[in-house]
Design a protein around this motif. Structure first.
Motif, PDB file in Angstrom:
ATOM      1  N   THR A 179       1.135  -1.100   0.023  1.00 24.39           N
ATOM      2  CA  THR A 179      -0.074  -0.015  -0.003  1.00 24.39           C
ATOM      3  C   THR A 179       0.853   1.395   0.148  1.00 24.39           C
ATOM      4  N   ALA A 180       1.961   1.394   0.861  1.00 24.72           N
ATOM      5  CA  ALA A 180       2.732   2.456   0.760  1.00 24.72           C
ATOM      6  C   ALA A 180       3.587   2.703  -0.309  1.00 24.72           C
ATOM      7  N   ILE A 181       3.769   1.647  -1.159  1.00 19.91           N
ATOM      8  CA  ILE A 181       4.670   1.718  -2.211  1.00 19.91           C
ATOM      9  C   ILE A 181       3.686   2.193  -3.356  1.00 19.91           C
ATOM     10  N   LEU A 218       7.343 -11.854  -1.116  1.00 21.13           N
ATOM     11  CA  LEU A 218       8.180 -11.263  -1.869  1.00 21.13           C
ATOM     12  C   LEU A 218       8.140 -11.306  -3.246  1.00 21.13           C
ATOM     13  N   ASN A 219       7.497 -12.702  -3.717  1.00 20.47           N
ATOM     14  CA  ASN A 219       7.429 -12.729  -5.174  1.00 20.47           C
ATOM     15  C   ASN A 219       6.324 -11.796  -5.599  1.00 20.47           C
ATOM     16  N   ASP A 220       5.182 -11.777  -4.584  1.00 10.46           N
ATOM     17  CA  ASP A 220       4.173 -10.742  -5.201  1.00 10.46           C
ATOM     18  C   ASP A 220       4.458  -9.599  -4.886  1.00 10.46           C
ATOM     19  N   LEU A 221       5.454  -8.890  -4.166  1.00 10.24           N
ATOM     20  CA  LEU A 221       5.901  -7.567  -4.127  1.00 10.24           C
ATOM     21  C   LEU A 221       6.717  -7.347  -5.367  1.00 10.24           C
ATOM     22  N   LEU A 267       6.109  -4.435  -8.262  1.00 10.13           N
ATOM     23  CA  LEU A 267       7.125  -3.306  -8.462  1.00 10.13           C
ATOM     24  C   LEU A 267       7.335  -3.329  -9.824  1.00 10.13           C
ATOM     25  N   ASN A 268       7.565  -4.605 -10.500  1.00  6.22           N
ATOM     26  CA  ASN A 268       7.739  -4.875 -11.920  1.00  6.22           C
ATOM     27  C   ASN A 268       6.368  -4.129 -12.658  1.00  6.22           C
ATOM     28  N   LYS A 269       5.279  -4.278 -12.412  1.00  6.36           N
ATOM     29  CA  LYS A 269       4.068  -3.493 -13.039  1.00  6.36           C
ATOM     30  C   LYS A 269       4.360  -2.035 -13.128  1.00  6.36           C
ATOM     31  N   LEU A 270       4.883  -1.661 -11.606  1.00  7.09           N
ATOM     32  CA  LEU A 270       4.624  -0.194 -11.536  1.00  7.09           C
ATOM     33  C   LEU A 270       5.811   0.475 -12.286  1.00  7.09           C
ATOM     34  N   ILE A 271       7.045  -0.191 -12.319  1.00  6.97           N
ATOM     35  CA  ILE A 271       8.070   0.365 -13.053  1.00  6.97           C
ATOM     36  C   ILE A 271       8.001   0.323 -14.469  1.00  6.97           C
ATOM     37  N   LYS A 272       7.193  -0.668 -14.962  1.00 12.85           N
ATOM     38  CA  LYS A 272       6.908  -0.811 -16.596  1.00 12.85           C
ATOM     39  C   LYS A 272       5.666   0.337 -16.933  1.00 12.85           C
ATOM     40  N   HIS A 329      13.551  -0.609  -4.055  1.00 12.97           N
ATOM     41  CA  HIS A 329      12.863  -1.668  -3.607  1.00 12.97           C
ATOM     42  C   HIS A 329      12.721  -2.779  -4.370  1.00 12.97           C
ATOM     43  N   LEU A 330      12.635  -2.973  -5.649  1.00 15.55           N
ATOM     44  CA  LEU A 330      12.833  -4.158  -6.317  1.00 15.55           C
ATOM     45  C   LEU A 330      14.104  -4.915  -6.220  1.00 15.55           C
ATOM     46  N   ALA A 331      15.126  -4.266  -6.093  1.00 19.01           N
ATOM     47  CA  ALA A 331      16.344  -4.795  -5.849  1.00 19.01           C
ATOM     48  C   ALA A 331      16.338  -5.491  -4.407  1.00 19.01           C
ATOM     49  N   GLU A 332      16.026  -4.720  -3.467  1.00 21.88           N
ATOM     50  CA  GLU A 332      15.954  -5.317  -2.377  1.00 21.88           C
ATOM     51  C   GLU A 332      15.197  -6.495  -2.032  1.00 21.88           C
ATOM     52  N   ALA A 333      13.702  -6.277  -2.595  1.00 19.98           N
ATOM     53  CA  ALA A 333      12.911  -7.362  -2.531  1.00 19.98           C
ATOM     54  C   ALA A 333      13.638  -8.566  -3.266  1.00 19.98           C
TER      55      ALA A 333
END
Length: 130
Positions: free
Chosen positions: A48-50, A109-112, A116-121, A68-72
């Motif tokens: 939610t925060a992201i 983590l996989n869901d996150l 993140l991939n969707k948000l980046i794209k 956050h993608l790299a950290e996840a």
């Protein structure tokens, strides 16, 4: 958040990272069902925060998402379920419970990572921000 302001770079995954480090070091701490409920809520809070920061489109958004993608991915890479599984007859209830925690962490983590991939794209996502 004002669109001209850069978000404070905050690692939203720090609690997950600390838990993984503690579990890896085999610290003697009690993990119970309340903590499993906490973990589920923690991932919901993180997503939610992201998503809220993404919706605001602040300066520095690309870095924030990539960080956050790299950290996840890094945290997910620390979880090796196969290495944890022993011969079934030698596994204690605590061993099984620990594997369940690692499994929960890995799937969340996989869901996150997927989010993140969707948000980046720039792919559309359905979010409701209170």
């Amino acid at each position: 958040m004002d669109n001209r302001e850069s978000p404070v770079v905050k690692n939203y995954l720090v609690r997950i990272g600390v838990l993984l480090m503690d579990m890896k070091r085999a610290l003697d701490f009690e993990v119970d069902n309340d903590q499993l409920v906490f973990l589920e809520g923690e991932f919901e809070r993180i997503q939610t925060a992201i998503a809220e920061i993404w919706a605001d489109k602040p300066i520095g958004l690309a870095y924030f998402l990539e960080f956050h993608l790299a950290e996840a991915r890094r945290l997910k890479g620390q979880i090796n379920l196969k290495a944890l599984i022993k011969e079934v007859d030698k596994m204690t209830d605590a061993d099984i419970f620990r594997i369940n925690i690692y499994t929960l962490l890995k799937y969340n983590l996989n869901d996150l990572i997927t989010l993140l991939n969707k948000l980046i794209k720039g792919e559309g996502i359905n979010i409701t921000i209170p």
